[in-house]
Design a protein around this motif. Structure first.
Motif, PDB file in Angstrom:
ATOM      1  N   PHE A   1      -5.880  12.073 -12.660  1.00  0.00           N
ATOM      2  CA  PHE A   1      -6.086  10.623 -12.750  1.00  0.00           C
ATOM      3  C   PHE A   1      -5.313   9.908 -11.644  1.00  0.00           C
ATOM      4  O   PHE A   1      -5.838   9.030 -10.957  1.00  0.00           O
ATOM      5  CB  PHE A   1      -5.631  10.144 -14.130  1.00  0.00           C
ATOM      6  CG  PHE A   1      -6.069   8.766 -14.472  1.00  0.00           C
ATOM      7  CD1 PHE A   1      -7.378   8.515 -14.820  1.00  0.00           C
ATOM      8  CD2 PHE A   1      -5.169   7.723 -14.432  1.00  0.00           C
ATOM      9  CE1 PHE A   1      -7.789   7.238 -15.127  1.00  0.00           C
ATOM     10  CE2 PHE A   1      -5.575   6.438 -14.742  1.00  0.00           C
ATOM     11  CZ  PHE A   1      -6.888   6.203 -15.089  1.00  0.00           C
ATOM     12  N   ALA A   2      -4.042  10.321 -11.450  1.00  0.00           N
ATOM     13  CA  ALA A   2      -3.237   9.702 -10.399  1.00  0.00           C
ATOM     14  C   ALA A   2      -3.789  10.039  -9.024  1.00  0.00           C
ATOM     15  O   ALA A   2      -3.755   9.207  -8.106  1.00  0.00           O
ATOM     16  CB  ALA A   2      -1.785  10.155 -10.515  1.00  0.00           C
ATOM     17  N   LEU A   3      -4.333  11.255  -8.876  1.00  0.00           N
ATOM     18  CA  LEU A   3      -4.919  11.636  -7.593  1.00  0.00           C
ATOM     19  C   LEU A   3      -6.136  10.757  -7.270  1.00  0.00           C
ATOM     20  O   LEU A   3      -6.379  10.424  -6.106  1.00  0.00           O
ATOM     21  CB  LEU A   3      -5.314  13.107  -7.629  1.00  0.00           C
ATOM     22  CG  LEU A   3      -5.631  13.732  -6.285  1.00  0.00           C
ATOM     23  CD1 LEU A   3      -4.427  13.688  -5.385  1.00  0.00           C
ATOM     24  CD2 LEU A   3      -6.096  15.154  -6.456  1.00  0.00           C
ATOM     25  N   ALA A   4      -6.877  10.361  -8.300  1.00  0.00           N
ATOM     26  CA  ALA A   4      -7.983   9.425  -8.071  1.00  0.00           C
ATOM     27  C   ALA A   4      -7.442   8.115  -7.496  1.00  0.00           C
ATOM     28  O   ALA A   4      -8.068   7.506  -6.621  1.00  0.00           O
ATOM     29  CB  ALA A   4      -8.737   9.177  -9.373  1.00  0.00           C
ATOM     30  N   GLY A   5      -6.261   7.672  -7.975  1.00  0.00           N
ATOM     31  CA  GLY A   5      -5.631   6.492  -7.399  1.00  0.00           C
ATOM     32  C   GLY A   5      -5.285   6.688  -5.940  1.00  0.00           C
ATOM     33  O   GLY A   5      -5.445   5.779  -5.120  1.00  0.00           O
ATOM     34  N   VAL A   6      -4.812   7.890  -5.576  1.00  0.00           N
ATOM     35  CA  VAL A   6      -4.520   8.182  -4.170  1.00  0.00           C
ATOM     36  C   VAL A   6      -5.797   8.066  -3.335  1.00  0.00           C
ATOM     37  O   VAL A   6      -5.780   7.534  -2.224  1.00  0.00           O
ATOM     38  CB  VAL A   6      -3.882   9.577  -4.032  1.00  0.00           C
ATOM     39  CG1 VAL A   6      -3.672   9.931  -2.587  1.00  0.00           C
ATOM     40  CG2 VAL A   6      -2.559   9.631  -4.769  1.00  0.00           C
ATOM     41  N   TYR A   7      -6.932   8.528  -3.888  1.00  0.00           N
ATOM     42  CA  TYR A   7      -8.204   8.382  -3.174  1.00  0.00           C
ATOM     43  C   TYR A   7      -8.527   6.905  -2.946  1.00  0.00           C
ATOM     44  O   TYR A   7      -9.065   6.542  -1.908  1.00  0.00           O
ATOM     45  CB  TYR A   7      -9.346   9.029  -3.962  1.00  0.00           C
ATOM     46  CG  TYR A   7      -9.359  10.533  -3.935  1.00  0.00           C
ATOM     47  CD1 TYR A   7      -8.590  11.234  -3.016  1.00  0.00           C
ATOM     48  CD2 TYR A   7     -10.137  11.255  -4.812  1.00  0.00           C
ATOM     49  CE1 TYR A   7      -8.595  12.599  -2.987  1.00  0.00           C
ATOM     50  CE2 TYR A   7     -10.147  12.628  -4.789  1.00  0.00           C
ATOM     51  CZ  TYR A   7      -9.377  13.299  -3.878  1.00  0.00           C
ATOM     52  OH  TYR A   7      -9.391  14.652  -3.855  1.00  0.00           O
TER      53      TYR A   7
ATOM     54  N   MET B   1       0.829  -1.202   0.000  1.00  0.00           N
ATOM     55  CA  MET B   1       0.000   0.000   0.000  1.00  0.00           C
ATOM     56  C   MET B   1       0.863   1.250   0.000  1.00  0.00           C
ATOM     57  O   MET B   1       0.592   2.197  -0.736  1.00  0.00           O
ATOM     58  CB  MET B   1      -0.899  -0.017   1.248  1.00  0.00           C
ATOM     59  CG  MET B   1      -2.040   0.969   1.199  1.00  0.00           C
ATOM     60  SD  MET B   1      -3.318   0.513   0.047  1.00  0.00           S
ATOM     61  CE  MET B   1      -4.740   0.567   1.118  1.00  0.00           C
ATOM     62  N   THR B   2       1.942   1.210   0.825  1.00  0.00           N
ATOM     63  CA  THR B   2       2.802   2.391   0.884  1.00  0.00           C
ATOM     64  C   THR B   2       3.503   2.625  -0.441  1.00  0.00           C
ATOM     65  O   THR B   2       3.594   3.763  -0.909  1.00  0.00           O
ATOM     66  CB  THR B   2       3.829   2.216   2.007  1.00  0.00           C
ATOM     67  OG1 THR B   2       3.131   1.788   3.174  1.00  0.00           O
ATOM     68  CG2 THR B   2       4.521   3.517   2.321  1.00  0.00           C
ATOM     69  N   ALA B   3       3.981   1.511  -1.075  1.00  0.00           N
ATOM     70  CA  ALA B   3       4.665   1.668  -2.367  1.00  0.00           C
ATOM     71  C   ALA B   3       3.704   2.220  -3.411  1.00  0.00           C
ATOM     72  O   ALA B   3       4.065   3.108  -4.199  1.00  0.00           O
ATOM     73  CB  ALA B   3       5.229   0.321  -2.814  1.00  0.00           C
TER      74      ALA B   3
ATOM     75  N   THR C   1      -6.363   4.518  -2.416  1.00  0.00           N
ATOM     76  CA  THR C   1      -5.586   4.023  -1.281  1.00  0.00           C
ATOM     77  C   THR C   1      -6.174   4.499   0.041  1.00  0.00           C
ATOM     78  O   THR C   1      -5.863   3.939   1.084  1.00  0.00           O
ATOM     79  CB  THR C   1      -4.120   4.479  -1.350  1.00  0.00           C
ATOM     80  OG1 THR C   1      -4.068   5.893  -1.122  1.00  0.00           O
ATOM     81  CG2 THR C   1      -3.483   4.164  -2.677  1.00  0.00           C
ATOM     82  N   LEU C   2      -7.026   5.522   0.008  1.00  0.00           N
ATOM     83  CA  LEU C   2      -7.692   5.986   1.229  1.00  0.00           C
ATOM     84  C   LEU C   2      -9.050   5.312   1.411  1.00  0.00           C
ATOM     85  O   LEU C   2      -9.790   5.661   2.323  1.00  0.00           O
ATOM     86  CB  LEU C   2      -7.896   7.502   1.171  1.00  0.00           C
ATOM     87  CG  LEU C   2      -6.666   8.353   1.453  1.00  0.00           C
ATOM     88  CD1 LEU C   2      -6.897   9.780   1.032  1.00  0.00           C
ATOM     89  CD2 LEU C   2      -6.333   8.307   2.925  1.00  0.00           C
ATOM     90  N   GLY C   3      -9.409   4.366   0.531  1.00  0.00           N
ATOM     91  CA  GLY C   3     -10.695   3.690   0.664  1.00  0.00           C
ATOM     92  C   GLY C   3     -11.876   4.531   0.248  1.00  0.00           C
ATOM     93  O   GLY C   3     -12.999   4.271   0.680  1.00  0.00           O
ATOM     94  N   ALA C   4     -11.648   5.575  -0.586  1.00  0.00           N
ATOM     95  CA  ALA C   4     -12.754   6.427  -1.034  1.00  0.00           C
ATOM     96  C   ALA C   4     -13.022   6.140  -2.500  1.00  0.00           C
ATOM     97  O   ALA C   4     -12.737   6.957  -3.363  1.00  0.00           O
ATOM     98  CB  ALA C   4     -12.409   7.899  -0.815  1.00  0.00           C
TER      99      ALA C   4
ATOM    100  N   MET D   1      -0.413  -2.254   5.116  1.00  0.00           N
ATOM    101  CA  MET D   1       0.053  -1.138   5.963  1.00  0.00           C
ATOM    102  C   MET D   1      -0.089   0.158   5.193  1.00  0.00           C
ATOM    103  O   MET D   1       0.568   0.366   4.182  1.00  0.00           O
ATOM    104  CB  MET D   1       1.522  -1.406   6.334  1.00  0.00           C
ATOM    105  CG  MET D   1       2.112  -0.394   7.299  1.00  0.00           C
ATOM    106  SD  MET D   1       1.213  -0.367   8.854  1.00  0.00           S
ATOM    107  CE  MET D   1       1.620   1.245   9.464  1.00  0.00           C
ATOM    108  N   SER D   2      -0.968   1.018   5.624  1.00  0.00           N
ATOM    109  CA  SER D   2      -1.144   2.272   4.892  1.00  0.00           C
ATOM    110  C   SER D   2      -0.164   3.329   5.413  1.00  0.00           C
ATOM    111  O   SER D   2       0.248   3.279   6.569  1.00  0.00           O
ATOM    112  CB  SER D   2      -2.587   2.762   5.008  1.00  0.00           C
ATOM    113  OG  SER D   2      -3.121   2.397   6.239  1.00  0.00           O
ATOM    114  N   PRO D   3       0.210   4.265   4.542  1.00  0.00           N
ATOM    115  CA  PRO D   3       1.164   5.297   4.964  1.00  0.00           C
ATOM    116  C   PRO D   3       0.551   6.207   6.019  1.00  0.00           C
ATOM    117  O   PRO D   3      -0.671   6.339   6.091  1.00  0.00           O
ATOM    118  CB  PRO D   3       1.435   6.063   3.658  1.00  0.00           C
ATOM    119  CG  PRO D   3       0.322   5.720   2.770  1.00  0.00           C
ATOM    120  CD  PRO D   3      -0.169   4.377   3.149  1.00  0.00           C
TER     121      PRO D   3
END
Lengths: 161, 102
Positions: A37-43, A1-3, A45-48, B1-3
């Motif tokens: 588009f990449a920011l949507a990917g960040v969302y 997830m971090t990577a 990783t936040l479960g949104a 593991m989330s950041p």
């Protein structure tokens, strides 16, 4: 997830820097789309996941397209070049100062650990939008309608003297 | 593991400051509009990250949805203004529009 987060964050920031740095505005608008588009990917990783879908639909789907249209409709001489004004150095200093202040305030704080990932957000969000937040929801719809009428009126040139 | 949370907040701050630089330094009105959208995106990321880490029952995500709709309205009106300017003055160079500066 971090990577995954680091990869997506890197793409977002590099594409946003491309919006500032690329000499051709059309390329800058493509970078803009990539950044969102990449920011949507960040969302994601936040479960949104609902917000990620909305982000792709509205930003990379709609706003990036009308920005590309605006670039093509504006006169080519300045319209297609991504120039900076005389305040460039001051602007860079202000932006760096703001970033330094924000980072200096954020990093030392002990932030809480995240709770467990929630199963799905779309159903709960839809329910909340039509029960607890129904008035803001209707107001947002009204604002979009007003903006649509205003955009058509202004772009059509109805305000010409 | 989330950041940890502050990674998201720093990413949001970087996006916001890149947008701030663009708003202050760019001469093309369309690039200035894109920079405003980048600043709004940074704020949105903050809202979603706080929603996930502080457990606020989707309040942050609902707020982010409203921010997105206002950003869409802003982009529509802003680009309509840019097109009206381009049609009337044949330019989108912000440093030429100084009629209101004393």
């Amino acid at each position: 997830m971090t990577a995954v987060f680091w990869f997506l964050a890197g793409v977002t920031v590099l594409a946003a820097a491309g919006v500032m740095a690329l000499p051709n505005v059309f390329h800058a608008s493509l970078c803009f789309a990539l950044s969102f588009f990449a920011l949507a990917g960040v969302y994601l990783t936040l479960g949104a996941e609902f917000l990620a879908a909305i982000q792709i639909l509205i930003y990379t789907g709609a706003i990036a397209v009308i920005i590309a249209f605006a670039v093509m409709l504006t006169p080519p001489a300045i319209g297609h070049s991504n120039l900076s004004n005389r305040q460039r150095l001051w602007a860079g200093a202000v932006a760096l100062l703001a970033l330094g202040l924000l980072a200096g305030g954020l990093v030392p704080v002990r932030w809480p650990e995240p709770g467990p990932l929630r199963a799905t957000s779309a159903a709960s969000l839809g329910e909340l939008m039509l029960t607890r937040y129904v008035v803001p929801f209707e107001v947002a719809g009204f604002i979009l309608l007003v903006a649509l009428i205003a955009a058509i009126t202004v772009a059509k040139g109805a305000l010409k003297p | 593991m989330s950041p940890p949370l502050h990674h998201y907040l720093i990413l949001a701050a970087v996006l916001f400051c890149l947008g701030l630089y663009g708003v202050l330094a760019k001469r093309n009105a369309i690039v200035a509009l894109m920079s405003v959208e980048l600043m709004l995106a940074g704020v949105n990321l903050n809202l979603v990250a706080f929603d996930r880490y502080l457990g606020s029952r989707y309040l942050g995500q609902v707020f982010a949805l409203f921010t997105v709709s206002v950003a869409a309205a802003e982009a529509a009106v802003g680009l309509a203004l840019v097109i009206a300017l381009a049609r009337r003055r044949n330019s989108v160079d912000l440093s030429e529009f100084t009629d209101l500066s004393g």
